[in-house]
Design a protein around this motif. Structure first.
Motif, PDB file in Angstrom:
ATOM      1  N   LEU B 144       0.841  -1.201   0.000  1.00  0.00           N
ATOM      2  CA  LEU B 144       0.000   0.000   0.000  1.00  0.00           C
ATOM      3  C   LEU B 144       0.877   1.253   0.000  1.00  0.00           C
ATOM      4  N   ARG B 496     -10.456   7.546   2.838  1.00  0.00           N
ATOM      5  CA  ARG B 496      -9.307   6.650   2.872  1.00  0.00           C
ATOM      6  C   ARG B 496      -9.673   5.354   3.587  1.00  0.00           C
ATOM      7  N   LEU B 517      -4.721   3.504   2.355  1.00  0.00           N
ATOM      8  CA  LEU B 517      -4.968   3.695   0.912  1.00  0.00           C
ATOM      9  C   LEU B 517      -5.931   4.869   0.740  1.00  0.00           C
ATOM     10  N   ARG B 519      -8.633   7.040  -1.356  1.00  0.00           N
ATOM     11  CA  ARG B 519      -9.591   6.896  -2.460  1.00  0.00           C
ATOM     12  C   ARG B 519      -9.873   8.294  -2.969  1.00  0.00           C
TER      13      ARG B 519
END
Lengths: 352, 553
Positions: B144, B496, B517, B519
């Motif tokens: 990630l 996220r 991660l 988004r």
């Protein structure tokens, strides 16, 4: 209506000129710093070499990320490829190692310029007992003040000295445009402008324009940096040298996106506030007046910019071009549309 | 709105188009519905939306370059007369009605169709996401973009307990969390936050549709009109009372709110102090008497620029003002052929005002006058009088007079502000022996050849009013503000995902690894990583990292 304080108004004019001269000096120093960048780079590299000798794991890129950083990512690697280690932080943080005396003096001059300029703008407002943005001269001077002030605010947290030449240059141009192009003696507002909405609508419009001015300079640098990176990838010369003191194209793109997003929200607000004011003054919130058309065009261009960021093949260079085109439309809207296009927003106040 | 999945489809279609020699092989594979579906995915793709946006920006520009009919039909007429060839072509392409033109409408309607086709599937997808648990934990968190590990001292919590504590902390940070058993003994938590970002995005785009819909409502139900009122004159809100009137497409006369108003007085203040802006207007104040309905109590109200009157959502705006000299015209028989104030059109900053008087009742010949009213007259060395100030310091009328057929008897409508002198005979002007007529208030002048007389009785002021009613504006305003709020949410709320996994290390101590991660655009992911790490170090006895790179600063 309270009479205009002519004494204060003349002080304002005087300080405006002095501020313009100080900005011009800052511009020259920033330009000198840029021209001497190879020297700065050599000094930095020497420092770096010394650091590396002392400590094998020099804290360079992503130093702030500490333990969790696992490299700056592939794009940064290609940016630095063939031109030695990175000299500036990808996140535009201060590294603490960079000593650039000329640029620092230029920043100090900018601070002095902003202080003088702020006095001039505020004095003009006080002298007329109203907000200092009632005609072209005042939009220009207040806008230039905001560009410089926003730049300095960013400088507190982020090392964006590389933008100095562009920002100082644009501020000088704006000040020249104001004092040479649209000189306007201080006067009361005409009835059409006597509304609380002038405070809200125009101030946010000018602030948004200031942000778009910053991102314009970043996008220009992004394009230059992009080309330099492409040249380096194909083994070409890593020139111009000053771009080594500028973050990578990707970093510039990310930052100009963040600022443009804020600018876009402000521009949307400008559009809505303008529509509310138009309803109050003219009875319709939208009438495709020339100024309304161009405000809309600018809004659509920056909306396109934001969408481009999420479209494959439209990030990077194309997004940068959209940002530049948006700024060009902004300048066109301010100069040409205000002065040459007939419309309801004919408040240029330029004496005939 | 990313439609990257479609890129491959697009490429395949292109190849097909490039090989026209075998259409019978390729076309059936798409079919009619397939083609439609293909066109639909094309239209709703992000790339198309972006193109339409840029085209819209370009298409809006001609409307600022050429005069537009809705803003000023007479300016368009002038343009057409001055540029007969080019003008006709421009007109053919609707360059004088850009914003209601076929091509402009086509662009924005396509854009909105594309928007709907893009936003609705996203809304459905997001509604599902809102009801489902955060995504399962990836096997290799280290892949990630943001990742970290901490090793706990033996006194620290077990993997499952650590994950539970991490989940509590993540929930406090606004994450939606789900704790799971891991197949190899440990536990993990999947977390996601910022769902409202996508809601903001969807609401923003839907709000734009709302704005457009209520603009359409406005264009159906609205009306607007103009009226000039001289001091002392009244106006009742009926169709016949308007000087000009623009109804919406679904307008009917019973939609007019019943009210009446009259202009009691008008006052203009000009700058008398500034050297540079001497005579610039500072304030316009109209005192109106407004009567609500047909039998309401008349009330005095002040009308100013930027401060319209509001009578049950019908708004009255002060948009212009000027002078109306009071004139009496007597004909050759000595009878009054015209009497009253004449609205003079303001031409410039010093209120040089164009004046036309038509006296069709004059006998034996009809009389017409055209000339200027000057509020502060100054006669230069060339004998031409000009106005030098907008205030009434030295009012003067400078007129030419004509007699003959005014052309009003045929019933053809005429512009009251224009005197067609083609069929008239000149009586007074600077070019005839009798000279022009110059009058100050109280003076009279006998026309040559016993055609009659004209007297200048006094000066009144008038105001130009715009009267607007647009019930759609509230909806437009509501959705515009909603769009702004939703835009802020969609740009600045960070969406996220986070995962934390607890395992037992080879030496029996608890290892915690976590990954993040983003988004959509999220520039704060690294800060989030640091915040998580700080919290973990606060919660648990963390073993100090050994390698130099991981040494705390």
């Amino acid at each position: 209506m309270q009479p205009i304080n002519l004494q204060l108004a003349s002080y304002s004019d005087l300080f405006m000129l002095i501020a313009a001269l100080v900005y011009a000096a800052a511009f020259i120093l920033f330009a000198l710093d840029m021209a001497n960048s190879s020297k700065t780079i050599r000094a930095l590299e020497a420092e770096l070499a010394a650091d590396t000798a002392l400590e094998p794991q020099a804290q360079l890129v992503g130093a702030g990320a500490g333990t969790t950083s696992h490299g700056p990512g592939p794009v940064v690697d290609t940016a630095g490829a063939g031109s030695g280690p990175e000299l500036v932080d990808e996140d535009m943080d201060y590294l603490g190692t960079t000593r650039r005396p000329v640029a620092n003096v230029a920043v100090a001059l900018m601070v002095i310029g902003v202080a003088l300029h702020a006095f001039a703008v505020i004095a003009r407002g006080l002298a007329a007992h109203r907000v200092p943005w009632g005609n072209m001269y005042e939009f220009c001077t207040t806008g230039a003040l905001l560009v410089a002030a926003v730049y300095l605010l960013f400088l507190i947290r982020k090392d964006i000295r590389f933008l100095g030449t562009f920002v100082a240059g644009l501020v000088v141009i704006m000040m020249c445009a104001a004092t040479i192009g649209f000189p306007t003696p201080l006067a009361h507002l005409q009835p059409a402008l006597q509304s609380p909405w002038i405070v809200i609508h125009v101030s946010i419009a000018v602030l948004a324009s200031a942000l778009f001015t910053l991102t314009f300079s970043m996008s220009v640098l992004q394009l230059l940096q992009h080309r330099r990176e492409a040249r380096i990838r194909t083994g070409g010369p890593a020139r111009p040298a000053f771009l080594r003191l500028v973050p990578s194209a990707l970093s510039l793109e990310n930052w100009s996106y963040r600022i443009n997003a804020v600018g876009f929200v402000m521009w949307t607000f400008t559009l809505i506030a303008g529509a509310i004011w138009a309803e109050q003054a003219w009875g319709r919130y939208w009438g495709w007046d020339t100024k309304e058309v161009w405000t809309f065009v600018i809004w659509v261009i920056y909306a396109g910019y934001l969408h481009a960021r999420a479209t494959r093949g439209w990030t990077g260079e194309r997004a940068a071009w959209l940002s530049i085109i948006g700024f060009a439309a902004l300048v066109f809207n301010f100069t040409i549309v205000n002065t040459y296009f007939p419309g309801l927003h004919s408040y240029a106040g330029i004496p005939e | 709105m990313s439609q990257q999945d479609n890129v491959r489809v697009v490429r395949d279609e292109r190849t097909r188009e490039d090989t026209p020699q075998k259409p019978e092989v390729e076309l059936p594979s798409l079919g009619f519905t397939g083609t439609l579906r293909f066109m639909w995915t094309q239209l709703t793709s992000m790339r198309t939306a972006l193109m339409l946006l840029l085209i819209l920006a370009v298409a809006a520009v001609p409307g600022s370059l050429f005069p537009q009919r809705p803003a000023g039909p007479e300016i368009v007429q002038d343009y057409l007369e001055q540029n007969p060839v080019l003008g006709e072509w421009l007109d053919r392409f609707q360059m004088f009605d850009v914003y209601s033109s076929v091509w402009f409408s086509a662009i924005y309607l396509l854009l909105f169709v594309s928007l709907i086709g893009c936003v609705f599937p996203r809304a459905v997808k997001h509604a599902k996401a809102l009801r489902s648990a955060p995504p399962r934990t990836p096997r290799r968190l280290s892949r990630l973009p943001e990742y970290g590990t901490v090793k706990l001292e033996p006194a620290g919590p077990s993997p499952a307990a650590a994950v539970d504590q991490a989940a509590t902390y993540l929930r406090k940070r606004g994450y939606r969390v789900e704790v799971r058993e891991e197949p190899d003994g440990g536990a993990s938590v999947g977390a996601e936050r910022g769902y409202v970002r996508e809601i903001g995005n969807i609401v923003f785009h839907l709000s734009l549709i709302g704005v457009l819909a209520f603009m359409a409502v406005g264009s159906l139900l609205s009306y607007s009109g103009q009226k000039i009122l001289v001091e002392g004159e009244g106006f009742a809100n009926t169709l016949v009372a308007y000087d000009s009137f623009t109804p919406g497409s679904a307008f009917s006369e019973d939609r007019l709110v019943p009210f009446s108003m009259s202009l009691k007085s008008f006052d203009a203040v000009f700058d008398r102090e500034s050297q540079t802006h001497y005579g610039q207007p500072l304030d316009f104040t109209a005192v109106m008497e407004v009567q609500d309905g047909t039998d309401g109590e008349p009330q005095e109200q002040v009308l100013k620029v930027n401060h319209p009157l509001d009578i049950h959502n019908t708004r009255v705006y002060l948009v212009g003002n000027g002078y109306a000299p009071e004139i009496t015209v007597r004909d050759g028989n000595g009878d009054v052929a015209y009497q009253g104030p004449v609205v003079a059109q303001v031409q410039d900053q010093v209120y040089t005002s164009l004046l036309v008087i038509k006296a069709p009742d004059a006998q034996p010949e009809q009389l017409g006058f055209v000339g200027f009213f000057l509020p502060t007259a100054y006669t230069g060395e060339d004998g031409v009088a000009v106005s030098i100030d907008p205030d009434l310091y030295k009012p003067e009328l400078n007129l030419n007079s004509y007699y003959g057929d005014l052309g009003l008897d045929e019933g053809v409508p005429q512009n009251v502000y224009v005197l067609d002198t083609d069929d008239l005979t000149e009586l007074n002007s600077r070019s005839v022996d009798a000279g022009g007529i110059t009058l100050t208030p109280g003076e009279s002048y006998d026309l040559p050849e016993g055609k009659g007389s004209i007297s200048f009785d006094g000066v009144k002021r008038y105001v130009g009013l715009d009267i607007h009613h647009d019930p759609g504006k509230w909806g437009v305003g509501f959705f515009a503000v909603l769009a702004l709020v939703a835009l802020i949410v969609s740009l600045f709320v960070r969406r996220r995902r986070a995962w934390v996994r607890g395992t037992t290390g080879p030496d029996g101590s608890t290892m915690v690894e976590y990954g993040l991660l983003a988004r959509g655009e999220d520039f704060g992911l690294r800060e989030e990583n640091l915040a998580l790490r700080r919290q973990f170090e606060r919660m648990w006895p963390v073993v100090a990292p050994e390698d130099p790179q991981n040494r705390p600063e």
